[in-house]
Design a protein around this motif. Structure first.
Motif, PDB file in Angstrom:
ATOM      1  N   SER A  46     -31.728  29.398  -4.372  1.00  0.00           N
ATOM      2  CA  SER A  46     -32.255  30.121  -3.215  1.00  0.00           C
ATOM      3  C   SER A  46     -32.980  29.211  -2.238  1.00  0.00           C
ATOM      4  N   CYS A  47     -33.322  27.981  -2.660  1.00  0.00           N
ATOM      5  CA  CYS A  47     -33.973  27.044  -1.741  1.00  0.00           C
ATOM      6  C   CYS A  47     -32.993  26.523  -0.695  1.00  0.00           C
ATOM      7  N   ASN A  48     -31.702  26.710  -0.932  1.00  0.00           N
ATOM      8  CA  ASN A  48     -30.683  26.286   0.030  1.00  0.00           C
ATOM      9  C   ASN A  48     -30.447  27.389   1.050  1.00  0.00           C
ATOM     10  N   THR A  53     -23.469  32.857  10.488  1.00  0.00           N
ATOM     11  CA  THR A  53     -24.640  33.726  10.580  1.00  0.00           C
ATOM     12  C   THR A  53     -25.641  33.333   9.510  1.00  0.00           C
ATOM     13  N   CYS A  54     -26.882  33.730   9.706  1.00  0.00           N
ATOM     14  CA  CYS A  54     -27.950  33.436   8.749  1.00  0.00           C
ATOM     15  C   CYS A  54     -28.013  34.546   7.709  1.00  0.00           C
ATOM     16  N   ARG A  55     -27.709  34.196   6.472  1.00  0.00           N
ATOM     17  CA  ARG A  55     -27.784  35.155   5.372  1.00  0.00           C
ATOM     18  C   ARG A  55     -29.105  34.960   4.639  1.00  0.00           C
ATOM     19  N   SER A  91     -27.723  39.038  -2.141  1.00  0.00           N
ATOM     20  CA  SER A  91     -26.366  39.096  -2.683  1.00  0.00           C
ATOM     21  C   SER A  91     -25.355  38.573  -1.671  1.00  0.00           C
ATOM     22  N   GLN A  92     -25.620  38.791  -0.396  1.00  0.00           N
ATOM     23  CA  GLN A  92     -24.726  38.297   0.648  1.00  0.00           C
ATOM     24  C   GLN A  92     -24.710  36.775   0.678  1.00  0.00           C
TER      25      GLN A  92
END
Length: 367
Positions: A183-185, A263-265, A270-271
Motif C-alpha cells: 500500500s506504500c506504492n 487515474t489515481c486509485r 480493492s481498485q
C-alpha cells in the motif's frame, strides 16, 4: 494473350504454394499450473512468466542449413524462409538468435496466423557485433518467422536459434500470481507524483530472456548528449564476469514505457489492487547493448539500441555521486512489474551494504 494468362496463373500457384509450405516446429506443451507452482516454490524474483527451451536444430550458418523451416525461391530468384513455431497452451513465445547477421537485401518478419501481430521488417541495421537478436514476446501459442533475401546474398545470411521461451503467465493482462505491491506504492497519477513528473517519465518496465521482467530508468550522462543509457539492477539476470552472456541478456530486453494508471486509485483499496491491462500501452522498443554491472552494488547499465521515440515523452533521470546520505528518498518503479508507482521514505538514509553484501563498512547502498 494466352501467354499472359498462363503467367498470371503460374504466379498465383507459386504464392499459394509458398503459403502452404510453412514448416511447423512443435515445442513441448506448457503446463501452466505446474509452471506457476514451480516459480512460486522457488520464489523466483524478478517475476517469471515463461519457461525456456534450448534449441540446436534451427540454423543457417556458413552455407549449412537445418531441416527446420522451408526455403522457397521466387520468380525473381529471391528467397523466402518460412518457419512456424507452436507450443500448446503457451501464453506467449519469444525467440533468441545467436550468430545473427542479415545482409543488406534481407528482411525478417514475425507474425501470428491471423496477422493481428505483424512485426518488421527487421533489416541489417539490427546487426550487432555480438551477434545476438531477440524478436520480443508474441502473445500467442504460435509464431511465424519469415526471412526474405536476394539470391546473391543468401550465402551471407546467418542465424542460429539458441533459445525459445514459452509463456505460462499473461503478464500483460492477468494479476500477478505473486504478492501484489504494498500500500506504500501510490499510482504516479496521484497528487504525490506531481513534483516528480520528469523522473516518472524516465522509468520503464522490461522483459528479459523471454522469461522474466524487471524495471529501471533512463539515465543522463555528463556529456548530456541524449545517449540512451538505461540503469537497472544486477539481480535482473546479469552474470558476473561473463560479458558474452550479458550481451545476449541485454539484447533480449523488451521495453514498455508509460505503463501506468491514468487515474489515481486510493492506496490499499480493492481498485488499487487490480492489475491494469497492458494491451493499450504501445510505447515499446527492443534490444540493448551491455555496458557494465556489479553484483556487490547491484547495479547494471545498458545502452538502448535506439533512442526512445519522441512521441513517448521519455525523459532522463539525473544522478549525484556526492558522499552525503540524503534526509529522505523517493522510489519510482514497477513493483512486481505492475503499473508504475511512487513511494516515499521520509526518514534520513544511511550508507550500508545490501543484498548479502556483508563486507564491514560497505557503502554500496542507501538504506
Amino acid at each position: 494473350m494466352k501467354k499472359i494468362i498462363l503467367l498470371i496463373a503460374l504466379t498465383s500457384l507459386n504464392l499459394s504454394f509458398a503459403e502452404n509450405l510453412k514448416g511447423t516446429y512443435v515445442l513441448p506443451a506448457v503446463d501452466i499450473a505446474a509452471e506457476k507452482n514451480k516459480a512460486m516454490a522457488s520464489k523466483d524474483v524478478p517475476l517469471k512468466y515463461a519457461a525456456a527451451t534450448e534449441i540446436d536444430d534451427i540454423y543457417h550458418l556458413k552455407g549449412k542449413e537445418s531441416q527446420a523451416g522451408q526455403w522457397i525461391q521466387k520468380f525473381d530468384r529471391s528467397w523466402e524462409y518460412h518457419l512456424r513455431l507452436e507450443s500448446k497452451n503457451a501464453t506467449s513465445l519469444n525467440v533468441g538468435f545467436t550468430d545473427f547477421f542479415l545482409p543488406h537485401s534481407a528482411e525478417l518478419w514475425v507474425s501470428t496466423d491471423d496477422q493481428s501481430i505483424n512485426r518488421g521488417p527487421y533489416n541489417d541495421t539490427y546487426n550487432k557485433n555480438h551477434g545476438f537478436f531477440w524478436v520480443g514476446d508474441v502473445p500467442a501459442d504460435h509464431m511465424n518467422i519469415k526471412i526474405t533475401v536476394s539470391d546473391k546474398e543468401k550465402q551471407y545470411l546467418s542465424f542460429n536459434v539458441n533459445k525459445i521461451t514459452r509463456g505460462f503467465h499473461k503478464f500483460w493482462e492477468e494479476p500477478s500470481y505473486m504478492l501484489k505491491s504494498g500500500s506504500c506504492n501510490v499510482d504516479v497519477a496521484c497528487p504525490e507524483g506531481d513534483d516528480w513528473e520528469a523522473e516518472i517519465n524516465s522509468v520503464a518496465v522490461y522483459g528479459y530472456g523471454g522469461q522474466y521482467q524487471c524495471t529501471g530508468q533512463l539515465l543522463n550522462n555528463t556529456a548530456q548528449d541524449g545517449k540512451p543509457i538505461f540503469s537497472t539492477a544486477n539481480h535482473c539476470g546479469f552474470t558476473s564476469g561473463n560479458t558474452s552472456a550479458n550481451q545476449n541478456h541485454a539484447a533480449s530486453f523488451f521495453f514498455l514505457w508509460n505503463y501506468q494508471s491514468q487515474t489515481c486509485r486510493a492506496p490499499g483499496s480493492s481498485q488499487s489492487g487490480i492489475v491494469i491491462s497492458r494491451s493499450g500501452f504501445n510505447d515499446r522498443q527492443s534490444g540493448a547493448t551491455y555496458l557494465a554491472s556489479n553484483p556487490a552494488s547491484d547495479f547494471a547499465l545498458v545502452e538502448l539500441n535506439q533512442a526512445p521515440s519522441p512521441n513517448y515523452g521519455v525523459e532522463f533521470s539525473g544522478w549525484d555521486r556526492s558522499d552525503i546520505a540524503p534526509n529522505s528518498a523517493v522510489a519510482i518503479h514497477h513493483p512486481n512489474t505492475d503499473a508504475k508507482r511512487i513511494s516515499f521514505e521520509n526518514d534520513p538514509l544511511v550508507f550500508a551494504g545490501g543484498l548479502g553484501n556483508t563486507t564491514p563498512g560497505a557503502r554500496t547502498h542507501l538504506m
